[in-house]
Structures are given as structure tokens and as C-alpha cells.
Design a protein around this motif. Structure first.
Motif, mmCIF file in Angstrom:
data_model
loop_
_atom_site.group_PDB
_atom_site.id
_atom_site.type_symbol
_atom_site.label_atom_id
_atom_site.label_comp_id
_atom_site.label_asym_id
_atom_site.label_seq_id
_atom_site.Cartn_x
_atom_site.Cartn_y
_atom_site.Cartn_z
ATOM 1 N N CYS A 217 72.759 33.020 -1.769
ATOM 2 C CA CYS A 217 72.164 31.729 -2.149
ATOM 3 C C CYS A 217 71.191 31.915 -3.312
ATOM 4 C CB CYS A 217 71.446 31.093 -0.963
ATOM 5 S SG CYS A 217 72.528 30.397 0.298
ATOM 6 N N ALA A 218 70.344 32.916 -3.215
ATOM 7 C CA ALA A 218 69.373 33.181 -4.288
ATOM 8 C C ALA A 218 70.094 33.486 -5.596
ATOM 9 C CB ALA A 218 68.455 34.339 -3.893
ATOM 10 N N SER B 187 71.330 39.686 -3.364
ATOM 11 C CA SER B 187 70.776 38.803 -4.392
ATOM 12 C C SER B 187 71.017 39.327 -5.806
ATOM 13 C CB SER B 187 69.277 38.595 -4.169
ATOM 14 O OG SER B 187 68.551 39.778 -4.450
ATOM 15 N N VAL B 188 71.371 40.599 -5.932
ATOM 16 C CA VAL B 188 71.647 41.272 -7.207
ATOM 17 C C VAL B 188 70.503 40.993 -8.181
ATOM 18 C CG1 VAL B 188 73.381 41.726 -8.992
ATOM 19 C CG2 VAL B 188 74.117 41.091 -6.699
ATOM 20 N N GLY B 189 70.693 40.207 -9.215
ATOM 21 C CA GLY B 189 69.648 39.950 -10.202
ATOM 22 C C GLY B 189 68.662 38.870 -9.818
ATOM 23 N N ALA B 190 68.756 38.353 -8.612
ATOM 24 C CA ALA B 190 67.860 37.271 -8.180
ATOM 25 C C ALA B 190 66.822 37.771 -7.175
ATOM 26 C CB ALA B 190 68.667 36.123 -7.582
ATOM 27 N N SER C 268 84.375 23.446 7.442
ATOM 28 C CA SER C 268 83.179 24.278 7.395
ATOM 29 C C SER C 268 83.182 25.215 6.189
ATOM 30 C CB SER C 268 83.084 25.099 8.686
ATOM 31 O OG SER C 268 81.967 25.945 8.636
ATOM 32 N N LEU C 269 82.134 25.096 5.372
ATOM 33 C CA LEU C 269 81.945 25.986 4.232
ATOM 34 C C LEU C 269 80.887 27.031 4.556
ATOM 35 C CD1 LEU C 269 81.759 23.396 1.319
ATOM 36 C CD2 LEU C 269 83.463 25.194 1.543
ATOM 37 N N ASN C 270 80.998 28.185 3.951
ATOM 38 C CA ASN C 270 79.958 29.192 4.067
ATOM 39 C C ASN C 270 78.666 28.640 3.456
ATOM 40 O OD1 ASN C 270 78.452 31.505 2.493
ATOM 41 N ND2 ASN C 270 79.450 32.462 4.254
ATOM 42 N N LEU C 271 77.538 29.007 4.018
ATOM 43 C CA LEU C 271 76.233 28.550 3.547
ATOM 44 C C LEU C 271 76.074 28.746 2.044
ATOM 45 C CD1 LEU C 271 73.244 27.714 3.806
ATOM 46 C CD2 LEU C 271 72.769 30.029 4.625
ATOM 47 N N SER C 272 76.327 29.942 1.563
ATOM 48 C CA SER C 272 76.117 30.201 0.137
ATOM 49 C C SER C 272 77.123 29.456 -0.734
ATOM 50 C CB SER C 272 76.160 31.698 -0.164
ATOM 51 O OG SER C 272 77.442 32.226 0.061
#
Length: 167
Positions: free
Chosen positions: A21-22, A51-54, A141-145
Motif C-alpha cells: 500500500c505504501a 514498501s521498497v522505495g516507500a 474481493s480484491l486484495n487490500l493493496s
């Protein structure tokens, strides 16, 4: 204008989803991440790695123990739900959503529920609107991210019409 949007994750269950998400938020220029009652000690290693670059968004995410406290900065709250609920809240379409967020002087909170169950009716009671992202009726239903990414992109398109139209 992007600073008027905040993303509220209620009772997230997986650090990987918070990290994803981030990352999506940062891809589209958003930075306000609010987390209510995570199911694990936050931030955890998995959230940071995903989050990689976040990583900066993970570090400055605000954690709350009560949903009411997370919603204080917002004068409009839109909750996302895969299921249509029979509660006294206006359900809006994606087109309605686009029109609502164009209004001036709004601080918009976008509320997403836990991965396994989604937002409860009590959680939804704090919102002004409920938005359901259109999906196949066979599997809603979708994944949160993924749902957060779709919403980020929809807002990004509105705020950056000049960039989008040139591509």
C-alpha cells in the motif's frame, strides 16, 4: 491537492500488504498513511521490505488504537467494501467518487478494511459514503493493496489530466 487525501487501513493483517500500500501511494504521490489496530507490531520487517522505495511512508505512518481518532483529520470519509451493505449510508459508483473528490475544501479519508473480512458495519458507520470497486460478480474481493492502488490511480488521473493525456 494530493495532501488532502489520507489512506486509512483498519486492522490490517499482513505487513506485506501495508508495505505494498505504501509503495502504491508513493507511486501516485500520496503520503498520508493511517493504520488502525494492526494485527502485528508495526512497523515490521515485512512491511518495510515490501514498501521498497516507500520506506519513508512506513516510518511516518500514524498508528491508532481507535478508528475515531484516525478519522479526525478528515471531513469526508469514503469506505471501500466488496459487499453491498444494507446500512444507512449512500453507496456511490466510481463516477460518483470522481465527482465527490473534486469538491473544494475537503480532507478526504479513504478507509480500507482487514484482508479476511473487510470493514464491519460499525466501521462503515463512520463514513459518509461507501464505494465498491466494480469487479466480476463471481469474485468481488480484491486484495487490500490492489484496491488501494486502483483508488490512488483514479485520483491521480483526475489530478493529472495533463500528464495522462500526453501519454
Amino acid at each position: 491537492m494530493k495532501n488532502k487525501f489520507g489512506f486509512i487501513l483498519v486492522k490490517p493483517q499482513l505487513g506485506e500488504n501495508i508495505g505494498a500500500c505504501a509503495r502504491s501511494m508513493k507511486n501516485f504521490g500520496f503520503s498520508k498513511l493511517y493504520i488502525v489496530n494492526p494485527k502485528f507490531n508495526f512497523p515490521n520487517h515485512k512491511a518495510k521490505v515490501t514498501s521498497v522505495g516507500a520506506y519513508d511512508l512506513i516510518n511516518k505512518a500514524k498508528v491508532f488504537d481507535k478508528i475515531e481518532n484516525a478519522l479526525k483529520p478528515f471531513n469526508l470519509v469514503i469506505s471501500l467494501s466488496a459487499r453491498r451493505r444494507d446500512i444507512n449510508k449512500k453507496h456511490i459508483s466510481l463516477n460518483d467518487f470522481k465527482n465527490v473528490i473534486k469538491r473544494k475544501n475537503l480532507n478526504v479519508g479513504l478507509m480500507f478494511g482487514p484482508e479476511a473480512s473487510g470493514l464491519s458495519n460499525k466501521d462503515l458507520s463512520f463514513s459518509n459514503y461507501i464505494l465498491q470497486i466494480p469487479t466480476s460478480p463471481k469474485f468481488k474481493s480484491l486484495n487490500l493493496s490492489h484496491s488501494l492502488t486502483i483508488i490512488c490511480y483514479e485520483i491521480f488521473k483526475i489530478l493529472n489530466k495533463n500528464i495522462i493525456s500526453k501519454k
